[in-house]
Design a protein around this motif. Structure first.
Motif, PDB file in Angstrom:
ATOM      1  N   LEU A  61      -5.481 -20.117 -11.611  1.00 29.87           N
ATOM      2  CA  LEU A  61      -4.212 -19.324 -11.690  1.00 29.87           C
ATOM      3  C   LEU A  61      -4.094 -18.912 -12.935  1.00 29.87           C
ATOM      4  N   HIS A  62      -4.196 -19.484 -14.179  1.00 26.87           N
ATOM      5  CA  HIS A  62      -3.889 -19.110 -15.495  1.00 26.87           C
ATOM      6  C   HIS A  62      -4.992 -18.135 -15.923  1.00 26.87           C
ATOM      7  N   GLU A  63      -6.328 -18.396 -15.668  1.00 34.05           N
ATOM      8  CA  GLU A  63      -7.242 -17.525 -16.125  1.00 34.05           C
ATOM      9  C   GLU A  63      -7.465 -16.108 -15.308  1.00 34.05           C
ATOM     10  N   HIS A  64      -7.525 -16.416 -13.941  1.00 27.09           N
ATOM     11  CA  HIS A  64      -7.895 -15.232 -13.305  1.00 27.09           C
ATOM     12  C   HIS A  64      -6.577 -14.533 -12.675  1.00 27.09           C
ATOM     13  N   VAL A  65      -5.376 -15.101 -12.838  1.00 29.33           N
ATOM     14  CA  VAL A  65      -4.030 -14.401 -12.309  1.00 29.33           C
ATOM     15  C   VAL A  65      -3.434 -14.088 -13.467  1.00 29.33           C
ATOM     16  N   VAL A  66      -3.030 -14.792 -14.066  1.00 29.76           N
ATOM     17  CA  VAL A  66      -1.931 -14.691 -15.123  1.00 29.76           C
ATOM     18  C   VAL A  66      -2.964 -13.940 -16.355  1.00 29.76           C
ATOM     19  N   HIS A  67      -3.864 -14.213 -16.786  1.00 31.47           N
ATOM     20  CA  HIS A  67      -4.574 -13.472 -17.809  1.00 31.47           C
ATOM     21  C   HIS A  67      -5.681 -12.666 -17.117  1.00 31.47           C
ATOM     22  N   ALA A  68      -5.504 -12.056 -16.065  1.00 26.46           N
ATOM     23  CA  ALA A  68      -6.598 -11.050 -15.446  1.00 26.46           C
ATOM     24  C   ALA A  68      -6.594  -9.649 -16.363  1.00 26.46           C
ATOM     25  N   GLU A  69      -7.789  -9.288 -16.323  1.00 22.89           N
ATOM     26  CA  GLU A  69      -7.992  -8.163 -17.263  1.00 22.89           C
ATOM     27  C   GLU A  69      -7.654  -6.913 -16.624  1.00 22.89           C
ATOM     28  N   SER A  70      -7.381  -6.850 -15.179  1.00 23.13           N
ATOM     29  CA  SER A  70      -6.883  -5.639 -14.669  1.00 23.13           C
ATOM     30  C   SER A  70      -6.210  -6.079 -13.536  1.00 23.13           C
ATOM     31  N   GLU A  71      -5.066  -5.155 -12.827  1.00 20.01           N
ATOM     32  CA  GLU A  71      -4.667  -5.551 -11.684  1.00 20.01           C
ATOM     33  C   GLU A  71      -5.377  -5.815 -10.696  1.00 20.01           C
ATOM     34  N   ALA A  72      -6.433  -5.136 -10.238  1.00 22.93           N
ATOM     35  CA  ALA A  72      -7.370  -5.457  -9.299  1.00 22.93           C
ATOM     36  C   ALA A  72      -7.967  -6.770  -9.241  1.00 22.93           C
ATOM     37  N   GLU A  73      -8.324  -7.437 -10.516  1.00 24.52           N
ATOM     38  CA  GLU A  73      -8.666  -8.726 -10.767  1.00 24.52           C
ATOM     39  C   GLU A  73      -7.794  -9.469 -10.534  1.00 24.52           C
ATOM     40  N   ARG A  74      -6.411  -9.278 -10.636  1.00 28.29           N
ATOM     41  CA  ARG A  74      -5.254 -10.115 -10.636  1.00 28.29           C
ATOM     42  C   ARG A  74      -5.084 -10.167  -9.122  1.00 28.29           C
ATOM     43  N   ALA A  75      -5.233  -9.066  -8.149  1.00 27.75           N
ATOM     44  CA  ALA A  75      -4.950  -9.263  -7.035  1.00 27.75           C
ATOM     45  C   ALA A  75      -6.054  -9.896  -6.102  1.00 27.75           C
ATOM     46  N   ALA A  76      -7.204  -9.636  -6.658  1.00 28.11           N
ATOM     47  CA  ALA A  76      -8.437 -10.409  -5.913  1.00 28.11           C
ATOM     48  C   ALA A  76      -8.107 -11.939  -6.375  1.00 28.11           C
ATOM     49  N   ALA A  77      -8.014 -12.236  -7.308  1.00 24.13           N
ATOM     50  CA  ALA A  77      -7.857 -13.724  -7.789  1.00 24.13           C
ATOM     51  C   ALA A  77      -6.720 -14.484  -7.006  1.00 24.13           C
ATOM     52  N   ALA A  78      -5.722 -13.833  -7.026  1.00 23.14           N
ATOM     53  CA  ALA A  78      -4.347 -14.184  -6.081  1.00 23.14           C
ATOM     54  C   ALA A  78      -4.853 -14.223  -4.631  1.00 23.14           C
ATOM     55  N   GLU A  79      -5.469 -13.161  -4.007  1.00 25.51           N
ATOM     56  CA  GLU A  79      -5.873 -13.566  -2.778  1.00 25.51           C
ATOM     57  C   GLU A  79      -6.774 -14.786  -2.536  1.00 25.51           C
ATOM     58  N   GLU A  80      -7.808 -14.893  -3.306  1.00 22.26           N
ATOM     59  CA  GLU A  80      -8.713 -16.058  -3.457  1.00 22.26           C
ATOM     60  C   GLU A  80      -7.779 -17.441  -3.328  1.00 22.26           C
ATOM     61  N   LEU A  81      -7.006 -17.571  -3.965  1.00 18.42           N
ATOM     62  CA  LEU A  81      -6.119 -18.574  -4.284  1.00 18.42           C
ATOM     63  C   LEU A  81      -5.363 -18.783  -3.128  1.00 18.42           C
ATOM     64  N   ALA A  82      -4.725 -18.070  -2.522  1.00 17.57           N
ATOM     65  CA  ALA A  82      -4.171 -17.870  -1.297  1.00 17.57           C
ATOM     66  C   ALA A  82      -4.776 -18.435  -0.156  1.00 17.57           C
ATOM     67  N   ALA A  83      -5.961 -17.832  -0.056  1.00 24.51           N
ATOM     68  CA  ALA A  83      -7.106 -18.157   0.896  1.00 24.51           C
ATOM     69  C   ALA A  83      -7.419 -19.553   0.905  1.00 24.51           C
ATOM     70  N   VAL A  84      -7.635 -20.096  -0.387  1.00 22.99           N
ATOM     71  CA  VAL A  84      -7.697 -21.577  -0.399  1.00 22.99           C
ATOM     72  C   VAL A  84      -6.824 -22.272  -0.198  1.00 22.99           C
ATOM     73  N   LEU A  85      -5.542 -22.076  -0.630  1.00 17.26           N
ATOM     74  CA  LEU A  85      -4.117 -22.747  -0.338  1.00 17.26           C
ATOM     75  C   LEU A  85      -4.086 -22.901   1.331  1.00 17.26           C
ATOM     76  N   ARG A  86      -4.374 -21.879   2.089  1.00 18.61           N
ATOM     77  CA  ARG A  86      -3.942 -21.610   3.552  1.00 18.61           C
ATOM     78  C   ARG A  86      -5.204 -22.901   4.262  1.00 18.61           C
ATOM     79  N   THR A  87      -6.325 -22.717   3.522  1.00 14.50           N
ATOM     80  CA  THR A  87      -7.019 -24.212   3.929  1.00 14.50           C
ATOM     81  C   THR A  87      -6.957 -25.085   3.618  1.00 14.50           C
ATOM     82  N   TYR A  88      -6.406 -25.557   2.515  1.00 11.09           N
ATOM     83  CA  TYR A  88      -5.914 -26.564   1.904  1.00 11.09           C
ATOM     84  C   TYR A  88      -4.628 -27.277   2.667  1.00 11.09           C
ATOM     85  N   ILE A  89      -3.780 -26.625   2.940  1.00  7.45           N
ATOM     86  CA  ILE A  89      -2.550 -27.023   3.703  1.00  7.45           C
ATOM     87  C   ILE A  89      -3.014 -27.253   5.268  1.00  7.45           C
ATOM     88  N   ARG A  90      -3.919 -26.979   5.843  1.00  5.43           N
ATOM     89  CA  ARG A  90      -4.261 -27.389   7.158  1.00  5.43           C
ATOM     90  C   ARG A  90      -4.150 -28.619   7.516  1.00  5.43           C
TER      91      ARG A  90
END
Length: 90
Positions: A61-90
């Motif tokens: 979250l800190h490295e790839h979302v908060v400190h992302a170099e671009s908005e596109a990288e931030r969006a991709a990292a946030a989506e990646e984390l969201a996908a992991v969270l969906r799997t994690y909470i099942r």
């Protein structure tokens, strides 16, 4: 440098402790220990795994979302984390 590379030794130490805990469960089952002891070992493993998962997620979250170099990288990292969270909470 990715946080999993930078923090690799610390993360690997935690994984090795988890392996040791899993070995302890195997030994307890082989030794026919009471189910209460086995459950306590399993609860410890779950806590350790949750802690490791939380640490990697927080660093992601800190490295790839908060400190992302671009908005596109931030969006991709946030989506990646969201996908992991969906799997994690099942």
């Amino acid at each position: 440098m990715s946080h999993t590379i930078r923090d690799g030794e610390k993360l690997l130490a935690r994984v090795r402790r988890l392996k040791g805990q899993m070995d302890a469960v195997e030994r307890a089952l082989v030794a026919e220990k009471p189910c209460g002891e086995v459950l306590q070992l399993l609860a410890s493993i779950r806590g350790a795994l949750s802690g490791l998962t939380g640490e990697v997620m927080e660093a992601h979250l800190h490295e790839h979302v908060v400190h992302a170099e671009s908005e596109a990288e931030r969006a991709a990292a946030a989506e990646e984390l969201a996908a992991v969270l969906r799997t994690y909470i099942r």
